[in-house]
Design a protein around this motif. Structure first.
Motif, PDB file in Angstrom:
ATOM      1  N   ASN A  61       2.671   3.142  -2.368  1.00  0.00           N
ATOM      2  CA  ASN A  61       1.215   3.013  -2.293  1.00  0.00           C
ATOM      3  C   ASN A  61       0.884   1.613  -2.761  1.00  0.00           C
ATOM      4  OD1 ASN A  61       0.564   5.744  -1.526  1.00  0.00           O
ATOM      5  ND2 ASN A  61       1.064   6.343  -3.621  1.00  0.00           N
ATOM      6  N   TRP A  76      -0.373   3.511   2.259  1.00  0.00           N
ATOM      7  CA  TRP A  76      -0.354   4.730   1.462  1.00  0.00           C
ATOM      8  C   TRP A  76       0.611   5.750   2.047  1.00  0.00           C
ATOM      9  CZ3 TRP A  76      -3.208   3.783  -2.705  1.00  0.00           C
ATOM     10  CH2 TRP A  76      -4.146   2.740  -2.608  1.00  0.00           C
ATOM     11  N   LEU A 133      -2.301  10.728   0.188  1.00  0.00           N
ATOM     12  CA  LEU A 133      -3.691  10.443   0.527  1.00  0.00           C
ATOM     13  C   LEU A 133      -4.425  11.721   0.937  1.00  0.00           C
ATOM     14  CD1 LEU A 133      -5.481   7.973   0.574  1.00  0.00           C
ATOM     15  CD2 LEU A 133      -4.691   7.501   2.894  1.00  0.00           C
ATOM     16  N   PRO A 162      -1.688   2.464  -7.163  1.00  0.00           N
ATOM     17  CA  PRO A 162      -1.016   1.605  -6.188  1.00  0.00           C
ATOM     18  C   PRO A 162      -0.464   0.328  -6.826  1.00  0.00           C
ATOM     19  CG  PRO A 162      -3.383   1.316  -6.036  1.00  0.00           C
ATOM     20  CD  PRO A 162      -3.150   2.441  -7.000  1.00  0.00           C
TER      21      PRO A 162
END
Length: 190
Positions: free
Chosen positions: A121, A138, A143, A164
């Motif tokens: 990510n 991602w 997600l 991330p």
């Protein structure tokens, strides 16, 4: 913070779909068709699509653009913001990875996308240290799970908890929120 690669592109071992959000009202752009605005003779959205030519599928959330090879969908209701737009695009993502992008990124290239895809990510960070939530890569399942329980309207609120990796942008990175931004991009690329 990681640095985006400057050479190489995502290889065949990194299957991903691209979701390009292109349905906003462009208020700071005078309400004009921002994704269709030209930089060095090429519409912004086409520049973004070229950067993800390695995607298994390109999904555009917004109006149909003749000549652009993509699947087109709309958020409900239209113009309701980036989180509903992401939900609409993610419904037809089938790859294990997804690259989420705005349609107004004149400096996006395949190597920048590869730099994001190098991490599970990742989000791009501009030279001012600001996370660019509409430029990231991602894990699709992560997600989807986050969206299932998220009731807010902010991409930051949705994506930041996914921890991330922050990937540094190329030095002249910017999007085109205003006509002045577009003029600066034209000057650099024209």
């Amino acid at each position: 913070m990681s640095t985006a690669q400057t050479d190489g592109v995502p290889g065949p071992g990194v299957p991903y779909d691209a979701v390009i959000l292109a349905g906003g009202a462009a208020r700071r752009f005078g309400g004009k068709d921002k994704p269709g605005a030209l930089v060095a003779g090429v519409p912004l959205i086409e520049r973004v699509a070229r950067a993800v030519e390695g995607a298994s599928r390109t999904i555009v959330v917004g109006p149909v653009r003749p000549g652009l090879e993509a699947v087109f969908v709309h958020e409900h209701p239209p113009g309701s913001g980036p989180v509903p737009a992401l939900r609409a695009g993610l419904q037809i993502v089938s790859a294990p990875r997804v690259v989420l992008l705005a349609a107004d990124l004149p400096f996006l290239t395949a190597p920048v996308v590869a730099g994001l895809l190098a991490h599970p990510n990742a989000v791009l960070v501009d030279s001012g240290g600001r996370d660019q939530w509409l430029t990231g890569a991602w894990q699709t399942d992560t997600l989807r799970t986050a969206l299932e329980t998220y009731g807010g309207g902010s991409l930051r609120g949705l994506l930041d908890p996914l921890a991330p990796v922050r990937v540094a942008a190329v030095p002249h990175w910017s999007d085109c929120d205003t006509p002045d931004d577009l003029a600066r991009a034209e000057e650099r690329l024209g």
